[in-house]
Design an enzyme around this catalytic site. Structure first.
Site, PDB file in Angstrom:
ATOM      1  N   GLY A   1       0.861  -1.176   0.000  1.00 51.49           N
ATOM      2  CA  GLY A   1       0.000   0.000   0.000  1.00 51.49           C
ATOM      3  C   GLY A   1       0.891   1.217   0.000  1.00 51.49           C
ATOM      4  O   GLY A   1       2.084   1.097   0.262  1.00 51.49           O
ATOM      5  N   CYS A   2       0.357   2.389  -0.305  1.00 48.56           N
ATOM      6  CA  CYS A   2       1.269   3.540  -0.339  1.00 48.56           C
ATOM      7  C   CYS A   2       1.550   4.033   1.072  1.00 48.56           C
ATOM      8  O   CYS A   2       2.459   4.807   1.291  1.00 48.56           O
ATOM      9  CB  CYS A   2       0.766   4.636  -1.261  1.00 48.56           C
ATOM     10  SG  CYS A   2      -0.690   5.466  -0.706  1.00 48.56           S
ATOM     11  N   GLN A   3       0.766   3.572   2.052  1.00 52.39           N
ATOM     12  CA  GLN A   3       1.048   3.959   3.434  1.00 52.39           C
ATOM     13  C   GLN A   3       1.720   2.839   4.215  1.00 52.39           C
ATOM     14  O   GLN A   3       2.612   3.068   5.013  1.00 52.39           O
ATOM     15  CB  GLN A   3      -0.250   4.368   4.144  1.00 52.39           C
ATOM     16  CG  GLN A   3      -0.820   5.662   3.604  1.00 52.39           C
ATOM     17  CD  GLN A   3      -2.286   5.829   3.964  1.00 52.39           C
ATOM     18  OE1 GLN A   3      -2.893   4.986   4.597  1.00 52.39           O
ATOM     19  NE2 GLN A   3      -2.849   6.936   3.560  1.00 52.39           N
TER      20      GLN A   3
ATOM     21  N   GLY B   1      -4.944   3.449   1.763  1.00 52.64           N
ATOM     22  CA  GLY B   1      -3.782   2.820   1.144  1.00 52.64           C
ATOM     23  C   GLY B   1      -3.046   1.884   2.085  1.00 52.64           C
ATOM     24  O   GLY B   1      -1.829   1.843   2.094  1.00 52.64           O
TER      25      GLY B   1
END
Lengths: 405, 136
Positions: free
Chosen positions: B49-51, B118
């Site tokens: 995920g982008c986080q 995310g």
């Protein structure tokens, strides 16, 4: 004239929202800024009073819409000190603006040519050039940064050489807040005959951008990071370059003559603006610029400096917090990690307290690898944020730290 | 320790009246989720995920599906524990019948499993359901 912060905040309806019963503290301004009533009104006014397609209508509404839309171009041209209104190309945002330039360069670059970007790029100014180089056989070079997030100017100087055809770099780093000496860097690049693009996504909202003074060939920015709508942005470029730049998209609006066998392209700015443009977006962006320009720019900049100074001081005094990016010239961004905690966890707990920040890699994965972090928590400030909100960030962080311990 | 069942979790979380206690409970669940072996955390098991990121290893044990999961973020780990309470060692049929969105709504945590987040959680749920579909 000083900044009347209460009056300024009152112009942003969203700032009075509550999140989970707590006042919204919006510190995600590097992702997008909130919109003042003047911008919302401009969008509503366009759609309620004069919606029509531009340029081709033979009726009063179309004339009016075209006038407002083209006047918006003048507003942008004045704002950034373009030589001519034709140098302002509407795009969907910074990303598309960079793609127009990178795509055009890909058709001109050849094996042995070099393109230079920096280690602090947003993916929008990295992947674009990486792909342009892969297509053309040119080499992509990366100007390194120091551990504090500042560009290594000596290394930059050795990387620009007679093979360097293009240099593309950010005005302000979205992940770290570093303000680059773009004028000096542009001068170094121009000295070897390279073309220069400044990715102004994060630079545009912090004060006076003068493309003549910078000396660059292209400057790209988005409306939504400048208090305007999403889906609209600008590519500014020198007229002599844009006049012959390879066309980006083809279709209506951008042509001069079309037969079944071939077409010829229209003149600037239309040749780089295929299809029906984001008319309302352009008008909204101009409203944002007009709104921004009536502020006292010195007071705005002083306030922004006060915000980042207070945030930095409190961060330095916060045990267990490491600031990521300590450039001496920084604006708008405090990137950090809490030792032993994942940035996403910090973000979750701040969110629950009404504090909106961004966590993650900030669309800069190679930069995160370079700095040795999986990502950061990023608080980013805009002109409507208050020092109380900076304090609220740190008390919320205290809670996050104790809960995650 | 063994993880609580989905019913126990709904009861436990309903007992807390403020968000801090609820989050602390999720953080503690995250800490008690068994860690994966490092050699199992391979690229093909990673949902980025982008986080935050999540690893998922799955095994078919007779009629049941067995999972090992881990996130680099502790709250996501806790949310994964909630997902595991619903899916761990269940049959494909049970997994597909389980109303995961209703479950997260009952926990008042639906915003963590929304597609806009995310954190990789939604993708893990989709992967598990896809595996179950292949089994059934």
């Amino acid at each position: 004239m000083s900044l009347d912060l209460a009056a300024l905040r009152a112009q942003f309806p969203i700032l009075s929202r509550q999140i989970d019963g707590k006042p919204l503290v919006y510190l995600d301004n590097a992702a997008t800024t909130q919109k003042p009533q003047a911008v919302i009104d401009a969008l509503v006014s366009f759609y309620t009073e004069c919606n029509a397609n531009v340029h081709r209508g033979a009726h009063a509404l179309a004339d009016e819409a075209t006038r407002r839309y083209e006047h918006a171009r003048d507003t942008v041209a004045n704002f950034i000190h373009a030589n001519d209104r034709q140098e302002v190309i509407w795009t969907s945002g910074t990303t598309e603006a960079i793609n127009i330039v990178a795509n055009g360069m890909a058709q001109q670059l050849k094996a042995g040519d070099q393109v230079l970007v920096t280690e602090m790029e947003h993916h929008a100014n990295l992947v674009t050039w990486q792909q342009a180089c892969l297509r053309s056989g040119a080499e992509l070079h990366i100007a390194p940064i120091y551990d504090n997030g500042e560009l290594d100017l000596n290394a930059f100087a050795t990387l620009v050489n007679e093979k360097t055809r293009f240099v593309s770099l950010p005005h302000v780093s979205n992940a770290l807040g570093t303000v680059n000496p773009i004028k000096e860097l542009t001068r170094m690049a121009k000295a070897v005959g390279a073309l220069v693009l400044i990715d102004g996504a994060q630079g545009i909202a912090h004060g006076q951008v003068d493309v003549q003074d910078i000396g660059c060939d292209f400057y790209a920015f988005s409306g939504h990071k400048l208090f305007g709508p999403t889906g609209i942005g600008v590519l500014w470029g020198r007229q002599a370059l844009l006049e012959n730049w390879p066309v980006w998209q083809t279709g209506g609006e951008m042509i001069a003559k079309v037969t079944y066998e071939c077409s010829t392209w229209g003149s600037l700015p239309n040749r780089l603006e295929a299809g029906t443009p984001n008319i309302a977006g352009a008008i909204g962006m101009a409203a944002a610029i007009n709104w921004f320009m009536q502020l006292d720019v010195n007071a705005v900049q002083a306030h922004e400096q006060a915000l980042i100074r207070s945030a930095t001081e409190q961060a330095e005094a916060f045990a267990g917090l490491t600031i990521i990016g300590n450039a001496s010239n920084k604006i708008g961004v405090l990137s950090f990690v809490l030792d032993g905690s994942h940035p996403a966890d910090v973000g979750f707990i701040l969110d629950r307290q009404g504090i909106a920040i961004r966590t993650g890699d900030h669309c800069a994965q190679p930069l995160m690898r370079r700095l040795g972090v999986p990502g950061t928590a990023r608080a980013s400030f805009s002109i409507y944020n208050s020092l109380d909100e900076v304090d609220a960030l740190f008390s919320a962080l205290k809670k996050a730290q104790s809960m995650l311990a | 320790m063994s993880l609580p069942s989905s019913e126990e979790i709904i009861d436990d979380l309903a007992f807390f009246d403020d968000w801090e206690q609820r989050y602390q409970y999720i953080i503690d669940l995250g800490k008690s989720l068994p860690a994966m072996q490092d050699e199992d955390k391979t690229e093909d098991r990673l949902v980025r995920g982008c986080q935050s990121s999540v690893w998922l290893k799955s095994q078919i044990q007779g009629e049941h599906l067995h999972f090992e999961v881990e996130s680099d973020a502790i709250i996501v780990n806790g949310l994964l524990a909630l997902v595991m309470a619903a899916y761990q060692d269940k049959t494909a049929k049970n997994i597909l019948a389980f109303d995961i969105d209703g479950y997260f709504q009952a926990l008042d945590l639906e915003r963590h499993i929304s597609p806009t987040r995310g954190n990789g959680l939604r993708a893990i749920v989709a992967k598990i359901r896809h595996l179950a579909e292949q089994q059934s």
